[in-house]
Scaffold this active site. Structure first.
Site, PDB file in Angstrom:
ATOM      1  N   ASP A 240       0.853  -1.192   0.000  1.00 19.51           N
ATOM      2  CA  ASP A 240       0.000   0.000   0.000  1.00 19.51           C
ATOM      3  C   ASP A 240       0.887   1.240   0.000  1.00 19.51           C
ATOM      4  OD1 ASP A 240      -2.341  -1.569   0.184  1.00 19.51           O
ATOM      5  OD2 ASP A 240      -2.021  -1.777   2.342  1.00 19.51           O
ATOM      6  N   LEU A 241       0.857   1.992  -1.068  1.00 19.91           N
ATOM      7  CA  LEU A 241       1.750   3.129  -1.253  1.00 19.91           C
ATOM      8  C   LEU A 241       1.642   4.106  -0.095  1.00 19.91           C
ATOM      9  CD1 LEU A 241       3.740   4.662  -3.082  1.00 19.91           C
ATOM     10  CD2 LEU A 241       1.753   5.732  -4.187  1.00 19.91           C
ATOM     11  N   ASP A 242       2.780   4.382   0.550  1.00 21.72           N
ATOM     12  CA  ASP A 242       2.881   5.349   1.649  1.00 21.72           C
ATOM     13  C   ASP A 242       1.912   5.043   2.790  1.00 21.72           C
ATOM     14  OD1 ASP A 242       4.882   6.792   0.364  1.00 21.72           O
ATOM     15  OD2 ASP A 242       3.435   8.005  -0.733  1.00 21.72           O
ATOM     16  N   GLN A 243       1.550   3.773   2.939  1.00 25.02           N
ATOM     17  CA  GLN A 243       0.624   3.382   4.006  1.00 25.02           C
ATOM     18  C   GLN A 243       1.243   2.378   4.960  1.00 25.02           C
ATOM     19  OE1 GLN A 243      -2.545   4.743   4.376  1.00 25.02           O
ATOM     20  NE2 GLN A 243      -1.878   6.103   2.747  1.00 25.02           N
TER      21      GLN A 243
END
EC number: 3.5.1.10
Length: 297
Positions: A240-243
């Site tokens: 999950d991008l930047d998560q």
């Protein structure tokens, strides 16, 4: 080199007697606990969770008491096997690392040198206990920086068509150099799920704003919106991008007198500080990942 220490990280369902049982395990084999921290999180969906970091002096490992308690084999493997049985009885997840193992950290960069300089200087000053066997980039811009510190530099260009092949080459380099940790020091590429599945743990630095601005020139966007705080977030990279689970964050206050370039300079300062703190916490074995969050001792 001083005495060798073992650092245990434990996560388990909270239950009475956990501290006593864990401490008692090392007491029974005659090993001294030189540092201990624990925390119980009462707000987990599955019920209260217990987290603990234990640092144990292994100097007594060859003592008759340790040999007898471990069935005649006073080795690290014997300790781990015995601790594995205890952890299973507690339904615990655990890991162990030893102080005589110096982690190898790879740094991935693009064109911005700020975080690269900061990490290398801190490593050379002894603030980050690791080796940096290589720097990898998708552009040749920072080759001179790596060469100035005599760190091997590998430039592997990437396009949408060559992304998978480029990542395959990066993974090959990581395995060849026995890398334990990857740091994305302003590496302006999104890692694929396949890459993250095969790579060692990856720490990323992200310009975290209120609000969070995406795309190019985030500090210019922040200036245009008149923000009052700028900040940064260091986290583990996940699908999950930047998560990913957050390790460290910080902010700096700005005002209407500052232009985009001044905000950029301040933002870079925050990014360097946050990234170095996160990397140090990981290298010192102070981070336990629990789902989408972390406990940092």
């Amino acid at each position: 080199m001083g005495p060798v220490h073992a650092t245990f990280l434990i996560a388990a369902p909270d239950q009475p007697g956990l501290v006593a049982r864990l401490a008692g395990f090392f007491y029974d084999i005659g090993l001294n606990i030189i540092d201990a921290s624990n925390h119980t999180d009462a707000f987990m969906d599955e019920g209260p969770r217990f987290f603990m970091r234990l640092v144990v002096d292994l100097s007594g490992l060859a003592s008759p008491a340790a040999v007898a308690a471990l069935g005649g084999s006073a080795t690290r493997g014997a300790i781990e096997a015995a601790f594995r049985e205890l952890a299973a009885s507690l339904s615990a997840r655990w890991s162990v690392d030893y102080s005589d193992h110096v982690p190898k950290m790879a740094i991935l960069v693009t064109r911005d040198p700020a975080c690269l300089y900061d990490l290398v200087l801190r490593q050379r000053a002894g603030e980050l206990r690791c080796e940096i066997p290589l720097v990898i980039s998708n552009h040749p811009t920072l080759e001179a920086v790596a060469e100035s510190f005599r760190i091997p530099f590998f430039c592997i260009p990437i396009t949408p068509e060559t992304k998978r092949e480029q990542e395959r080459q990066v993974l090959h380099l990581l395995k060849r150099h026995h890398v334990d940790l990857v740091v994305l020091a302003r590496y302006m590429q999104i890692l694929s799920e396949q890459m993250l599945d095969e790579a060692p743990p990856v720490i990323n630095i992200h310009h975290g704003f209120l609000p969070a601005f995406q795309g190019a020139k985030p500090y210019h966007q922040a200036h245009a919106r008149g923000v009052k705080l700028i900040g940064a977030t260091a986290h583990y990279a996940t699908r999950d991008l930047d998560q990913g689970p957050i390790i460290e964050q910080d902010v700096a206050r700005v005002n209407h007198q500052m232009g985009p370039e001044e905000m950029t300079r301040m933002g870079r300062d925050v990014e360097r500080l946050v990234l170095s703190r996160a990397v140090r916490a990981h290298l010192e074995r102070r981070v336990i990942v629990e789902g989408r969050r972390t406990v940092v001792f």
